[in-house]
Design a protein around this motif. Structure first.
Motif, mmCIF file in Angstrom:
data_model
loop_
_atom_site.group_PDB
_atom_site.id
_atom_site.type_symbol
_atom_site.label_atom_id
_atom_site.label_comp_id
_atom_site.label_asym_id
_atom_site.label_seq_id
_atom_site.Cartn_x
_atom_site.Cartn_y
_atom_site.Cartn_z
ATOM 1 N N UNK A 152 -6.301 -1.798 9.030
ATOM 2 C CA UNK A 152 -5.771 -3.061 8.010
ATOM 3 C C UNK A 152 -4.751 -2.609 7.191
ATOM 4 N N UNK A 153 -4.625 -1.130 6.778
ATOM 5 C CA UNK A 153 -3.675 -0.854 5.540
ATOM 6 C C UNK A 153 -4.620 -1.071 4.084
ATOM 7 N N UNK A 154 -5.934 -1.401 4.374
ATOM 8 C CA UNK A 154 -6.694 -1.897 3.404
ATOM 9 C C UNK A 154 -6.925 -0.681 2.341
ATOM 10 N N UNK A 155 -6.505 -0.659 1.024
ATOM 11 C CA UNK A 155 -6.984 0.353 -0.015
ATOM 12 C C UNK A 155 -8.188 0.389 -0.284
ATOM 13 N N UNK B 92 -13.169 3.841 7.068
ATOM 14 C CA UNK B 92 -11.875 4.506 7.002
ATOM 15 C C UNK B 92 -11.090 4.100 8.191
ATOM 16 N N UNK B 93 -11.592 3.977 9.442
ATOM 17 C CA UNK B 93 -10.803 3.664 10.538
ATOM 18 C C UNK B 93 -10.453 2.471 10.390
ATOM 19 N N UNK B 94 -11.228 1.482 9.780
ATOM 20 C CA UNK B 94 -10.710 -0.017 9.776
ATOM 21 C C UNK B 94 -9.659 -0.199 8.652
ATOM 22 N N UNK C 137 -4.096 5.209 1.349
ATOM 23 C CA UNK C 137 -5.221 4.171 1.184
ATOM 24 C C UNK C 137 -6.171 4.324 0.010
ATOM 25 N N UNK C 138 -6.394 5.647 -0.312
ATOM 26 C CA UNK C 138 -7.254 5.895 -1.314
ATOM 27 C C UNK C 138 -6.367 5.860 -2.648
ATOM 28 N N UNK C 139 -6.621 4.764 -3.490
ATOM 29 C CA UNK C 139 -6.243 4.295 -4.741
ATOM 30 C C UNK C 139 -7.137 3.924 -5.689
ATOM 31 N N UNK D 63 -10.670 -2.780 -1.773
ATOM 32 C CA UNK D 63 -11.942 -2.609 -1.686
ATOM 33 C C UNK D 63 -12.467 -1.451 -2.552
ATOM 34 N N UNK D 64 -13.712 -1.545 -2.720
ATOM 35 C CA UNK D 64 -14.394 -0.209 -3.602
ATOM 36 C C UNK D 64 -15.390 0.227 -2.255
#
Ligand SMILES: Cc1cc2nc3c(=O)[nH]c(=O)nc-3n(C[C@H](O)[C@H](O)[C@H](O)COP(=O)(O)OP(=O)(O)OC[C@H]3O[C@@H](n4cnc5c(N)ncnc54)[C@H](O)[C@@H]3O)c2cc1C
Ligand SMILES: NC(=O)c1ccc[n+]([C@@H]2O[C@H](COP(=O)([O-])OP(=O)(O)OC[C@H]3O[C@@H](n4cnc5c(N)ncnc54)[C@H](OP(=O)(O)O)[C@@H]3O)[C@@H](O)[C@H]2O)c1
Lengths: 244, 492
Positions: free
Chosen positions: B56-59, B50-52, B474-476, B79-80
């Protein structure tokens, strides 16, 4: 494995010999191919010749595999075939027991194979299609005096690939184990006159044919099956006296 | 080299979260894409991921075992994050029937752990493979929804790791808003890391089951209504091909728990061996049985199969009440592994389930209209299931005081657009009748329809909470993208 439409393939150990011949053949058939090995210059030549995508990669770098695999599949736009051809077979003296040398073979021939095939297995199982081809060797049939660990890595590979095949069959994924005899490549340079020697291109043709016909195991050329069957049946107390 | 080799030998003890690149699809196979899948095995690994993602603004799309039929656990461009490796039962108290579990514990693992001690999960879905994180996020219901509510009603407390890295504990009394929003919150607010459940004391490994034939839809609805007080479980299978006066005919299964003493050998029936599903169906190994069903998987074949099922039920009805193991009754759908492959194994085909929740008063007319419209359009579901429900306090719940009708539609590429359009039209009628839908089963709703199905104030406060807990959005999931776009973003 794709037969009518062109597929997408990754070949590991593709800078020379059988791997390079496989890349050339697949490219000529219209496949999109990614070729991997350590030697950048050889890969570059291959890319110029047939347009393959290339990546410099040391098969011992297992940790790099997931990211590399993902990047390549994205770039290829999907994946239908993985061929693991990388291997080393250093000369081993009659009384040599050199652990680092032996473990290098374990890492390249077997460790790399597991790292790449596991990555492919996850994708293929979930997409319910794909073919994995492992280039093993006739050398995996028995424990010979000449190079104990090379044969061991190939025998281990056979068992691993068989297990993958059994696991993945339910998902429509095929795993093909190739057992070449002697192929005219860098690996057999300077070995003198060899039985039933075939060119790398000839071997590549036979390997793709085996994969397309969904063969489980295939000797290349096929007559090596006789040799394989024969040497497996020699009792150990006789085998140890043979100079093979 | 040797460093790598050492790593090879150290593999099992290495802590890096597993990562792979896979084809990730909904259970019904009609939607899927290749995605990077991250599989943390501990809260620490999860935190790091989650920190990463934050930097990175990664969903991330949260996923359990992917048993939602549609796109609820697929990712839209990100990512999943698969929680199925966090699968330890942290505590099981057989005296009080309380289990504290990591989110990846499956319903199967749960019942296998607790049944020998004489307990059964209060709420289970029709398959045993979902995870507790997944069932909590969807707030699933069982065939006893009318009696015990949803899984949320059986959850005492949970821990949730918020996208900002904060770990919170919520229960009815403490952090009540978060409790009632995250259960049924379809993976939008945070990652469940521990779920504490209350389970049900049972005095036998078996239920008493009775089959009742329903000559038509009205009979089935009426029976589900009149038997509510008598039965612990009620479910009706519906033959969606039957027309005219037989419209909605089917077979009802009712079941009740056994009282102490009714089962003379509970120590035997409570054993796991007594619960195991048979290994073969009509002599065919179970794993291959779907191939036979494949041959019937077309309108003519399924019309026939449904009719045969209806008429052959006479025997089961005639034999009267019988006893059946909990697992066999609850997880009938798991009898034939991979039965969904009967719908074809190719990607983007398969099936969708369309489950319509309707208030008691409007259900009969609405379901009649739906079945008739399906027949007129020649888009007839191959399976229909009717259940009775009750309301619950969770903000985005699908359950209400009424019924649900779940319909399985085959997805054929050439008729895909037509099927979606068909469902979209049906959905308008459902919403007019005051009905609702269920994200675990949804594939076809439109954004406007999703807006309409919830009480507006519930959706508004859910959005506000999403903005607060997940400001970076982030969570989508593919579903949240499809129905709400940039869910939680200021503009939405
Ligand atoms: C054959 C079959 C029968 C079914 N029968 C029923 C039934 O009778 N009743 C019923 O209600 N449902 C039923 N379902 C639906 C199923 O119970 C739900 O879809 C359930 O959510 C699946 O759980 P999962 O672990 O597979 O979750 P997934 O489908 O992977 O995910 C579901 C949701 O949970 C979220 N999520 C997953 N893990 C976490 C976590 N740790 N923290 C936060 N969010 C998380 C995901 O983002 C997603 O929104 C059935 C499904 C099948 C395939
Ligand atoms: N030739 C035969 O008679 C014969 C018989 C039976 C089986 N085989 C098998 O056939 C396969 C191909 O061998 P070949 O005959 O074609 O020999 P080759 O020309 O030496 O090819 C070996 C390939 O493996 C690659 N490789 C070696 N070490 C690697 C590493 N650490 N990381 C990545 N790639 C590595 C090499 O590329 P780089 O050096 O550029 O890395 C090269 O591309 C091998 O598995 C071999 O065991 C060959």
């Amino acid at each position: 494995m794709q037969t009518n439409t062109q597929g997408r393939a990754i070949v590991v150990g593709a800078s020379s010999g059988i791997g390079a011949a496989l890349v050339r053949r697949l490219s000529a058939e219209g496949w999109s191919v990614a070729a991997l090995a350590r030697r950048a210059s050889e890969l570059e030549t291959l890319a110029k010749e047939c347009g393959a995508l290339t990546r410099v990669h040391d098969a011992k770098d297992f940790d790099a595999v997931p990211e590399l695999f993902e990047g390549l599949v994205r770039e290829l736009g999907g994946l239908d075939l993985v061929i693991y051809a990388a291997a080393v077979m250093p000369k081993v003296g009659r009384d040599e027991y050199d652990t680092p040398k032996d473990l290098e073979m374990v890492a390249v021939n077997l460790g790399g194979c597991i790292a790449w095939c596991n990555a492919a297995a996850r994708l293929f199982r979930t997409q319910r299609s794909g073919t994995i081809v492992g280039i093993s060797s006739i050398a995996g049939e028995r424990g010979r005096k000449g190079n104990p660990v090379y044969g061991t890595t190939k025998a281990a590979m056979n068992t691993y690939l068989e297990a993958l095949r059994n696991r993945l069959a339910e998902s429509g994924v095929h795993v093909c184990t190739i057992k070449p005899g002697f192929v005219d490549t860098a690996m057999t340079q300077g070995m003198g006159k060899l039985l039933w020697l075939v060119s790398a291109d000839e071997a590549a043709r036979a390997i793709l044919a085996a994969a397309r016909s969904r063969a489980n195991e295939r000797f290349v050329p096929r007559r090596w099956w006789l040799v394989g069957t024969a040497i497996r049946s020699i009792p150990s107390f006789l085998f140890r006296h043979l100079n093979v | 080299m040797s460093a790598n080799l050492r790593q090879l030998l150290d593999l099992p003890t290495r802590a890096a979260p597993r990562r792979s690149f896979e084809y990730v699809e909904g259970w019904g196979m009609s939607a899927g894409e290749r995605r990077r899948v991250l599989r943390p095995a501990s809260v620490e690994e999860l935190r790091a991921l989650l920190a990463r993602a934050r930097t990175e603004g990664q969903r991330l799309a949260l996923r359990g075992t992917g048993c939602s039929y549609g796109d609820a656990s697929l990712s839209a461009g990100g990512d999943v994050l698969d929680l199925s490796r966090m699968d330890r039962i942290l505590e099981w108290d057989p005296a009080r029937g309380r289990a504290s579990c990591e989110p990846g514990v499956t319903i199967e693992k749960l019942w296998r752990t607790i049944l020998p001690d004489g307990w059964w999960p209060r709420v289970v879905p029709g398959t045993m493979f979902p995870t507790l994180g997944g069932v909590a996020s969807m707030n699933i219901h069982g065939k006893n929804n009318y009696e015990v509510g949803t899984i949320g009603d059986a959850i005492r407390e949970f821990e949730i790791l918020l996208p900002n890295g904060e770990l919170r504990t919520a229960s009815r009394e403490h952090e009540s808003a978060l409790f009632h929003a995250a259960i049924g919150g379809f993976g939008m607010l945070g990652v469940f890391t521990r779920i504490e459940l209350e389970t049900k004391k049972v005095h036998s490994g078996e239920l008493e089951v009775r089959a009742v034939r329903a000559p038509n839809l009205e009979f089935a609805l009426e029976h589900l209504e009149s038997q509510r007080d008598r039965c612990d479980y009620l479910v009706a299978w519906i033959d969606a091909f039957a027309r005219g006066r037989a419209l909605g005919r089917g077979l009802i299964h009712e079941a009740r728990y056994l009282e102490p003493g009714e089962d003379e050998h509970p120590e035997e029936t409570l054993q796991l061996a007594h619960q195991d599903l048979p290994a073969a169906v009509f002599g065919v190994p179970k794993s291959e049985a779907w191939r036979a069903l494949r041959l019937l998987n077309n309108d003519a074949g399924m019309r026939l199969l449904n009719a045969v099922k209806f008429h052959s039920s006479a025997l089961e009805v005639w034999k009267g009440p019988y006893r059946q193991a909990h697992a066999a009754f609850a997880f009938l759908l798991d009898y034939v592994p991979n039965w969904k492959f009967a719908y074809g194994r190719a990607q983007q085909r398969g099936l969708i389930q369309y489950q319509v929740f309707a208030p008691r008063a409007s259900a009969a007319a609405l379901y009649r209209e739906i079945l008739e419209r399906c027949q007129r359009a020649r888009i007839v579901p191959y399976l229909g299931v009717l259940k009775r429900h009750r309301p619950d306090p969770f903000w985005l719940t699908h359950a209400l005081d009424g019924y649900s009708l779940a319909l399985d539609f085959k997805v054929a590429p050439e008729r895909r657009a037509e099927l979606w359009k068909h469902c979209e039209e049906l959905s308008e009628r459902v919403l007019d009748a005051g009905g609702r839908f269920y994200f675990a089963k949804d594939s076809t709703l439109t954004p406007a329809q999703a807006q309409r199905m919830f009480p507006p104030e519930n959706l508004a406060r859910f959005r506000a909470l999403k903005r607060e807990l997940d400001p970076q959005n982030l969570l989508q999931t593919a579903l949240s993208q499809r129905l709400f776009g940039e869910f939680g973003a200021q503009s939405s």
